[in-house]
Design a protein around this motif. Structure first.
Motif: not given
Lengths: 113, 229
Positions: B162-164, B170-177, B211-213
């Motif tokens: 899911m993180l990948t 979402m780029g580098p914010m992915a882990r925080i999100i 679109e990203k969703v």
């Protein structure tokens, strides 16, 4: 930059303000006369940006200003001005609509030129 | 709680109000149907962040007020991390609303205290989730538990996938999100493979861009759910 100076001069003439800080949208400080500048600049940039996002969610056309009210009755006003965000610390006794109106007059005066 | 909110509607210029909890819940709402749940959640998140950001500099903040050309938004914290949000017309008598807020605040606190952690409405229509109660944790424990969940346990491969997928949209914010969403997920249901779709729903609220969703859902479906079938 001349307009920034004029804006700052105009803001400083308004009675009822304890201080001001002008930042770019990324939080970079352009001008200020406050003490806790680092914290304030970040907070103003974040608040300004999120206030704009709320505008989009609301479907509103123009974000006029944001106000944070404190228990002491002091207020912080955050006003987006094109690519800048102005933060002003308002005296407890000052009346916010008057302050906003005066700031808006300064901004409109600069835009009219 | 809606009864208390209805008192605000008696003030001329008030469009309606809602109660937002940072766990991602709209606890009560009497705004016109035009204000969809997803919109209220997104606004609530932003407004609570403005409140939190303000508190870092001024811990005694009592109220946030946003003025737009067509409307005014007034926000006040009812109890820790639960906010009363009132939407009004620009012609509003602010003092009258403030007075009504002062009078209603105790009632709202009582109502919230009487329904701890029970949402009136969930974000979007969630898939069926396990009924076991989530464990109450402090904010620090929740963050720690969310990070731990990404490192060890039976859900690691799914969460890493899911993180990948999230990083691709979402780029580098992915882990925080993801970590923030894991906290919300733990708060609203018992983390398990069966409740992963609920986590996906929570993440899509963060992604926002349709679109990203869509792209994220496709990746998750093909890399997690369909792969596991």
């Amino acid at each position: 930059m001349a307009k920034v100076e004029e804006l700052v001069n105009g803001i400083q003439k308004i009675q009822g303000l304890e201080g001001y800080i002008l930042v770019k949208q990324d939080g970079q400080v352009v001008s200020h006369n406050v003490s806790n500048v680092e914290r304030l600049s970040a907070m103003i940039a974040v608040s300004g940006s999120m206030g704009n996002t709320v505008k989009t969610e609301l479907g509103a056309s123009h974000f006029r200003y944001l106000m944070l009210a404190r228990k002491t009755n002091e207020k912080l006003l955050v006003i987006p001005i094109e690519s800048f965000i102005l933060g002003v610390l308002q005296d407890p006794d000052a009346y916010t609509p008057d302050i906003v109106s005066k700031i808006q007059s300064v901004i409109n005066g600069l835009r009219a030129r | 709680m809606n009864q208390v909110l209805n008192e605000f509607k008696t003030v001329q210029g008030v469009t309606g109000a809602y109660v937002f909890n940072v766990k991602g819940l709209v606890m009560a709402n009497n705004l016109p149907a035009l204000f969809k749940e997803a919109k209220l959640l997104n606004m609530g998140k932003m407004l609570s962040k403005i409140f939190s950001a303000g508190r870092l500099t001024f811990p005694d903040i009592t109220e946030v007020f946003l003025s737009y050309e067509e409307s005014i938004v007034v926000v006040r914290e009812i109890v820790d991390k639960a906010y009363l949000i009132i939407l009004c017309e620009p012609s509003l008598n602010v003092n009258l609303v403030t007075l009504t807020m002062n009078l209603a605040m105790d009632d709202l606190r009582e109502k919230i205290a009487s329904i701890p952690a029970v949402p009136v409405q969930q974000p979007e229509a969630p898939p069926a989730v396990e009924k076991s109660s989530p464990v109450e944790r402090t904010p620090g424990q929740k963050k720690g538990a969310a990070r731990e969940m990404l490192k060890s346990g039976p859900l690691v491969p799914f969460l890493q996938a899911m993180l990948t997928a999230l990083a691709k949209v979402m780029g580098p914010m992915a882990r925080i999100i993801l970590e923030e969403s894991l906290e919300v997920w733990q708060a609203v249901c018992q983390p398990s493979y069966d409740t992963l779709p609920k986590l996906v729903d929570i993440l899509t609220l963060e992604i926002k861009d349709p679109e990203k969703v869509s792209s994220f859902r496709e990746m998750v479906n093909s890399n997690i759910f369909e792969k596991d079938m």
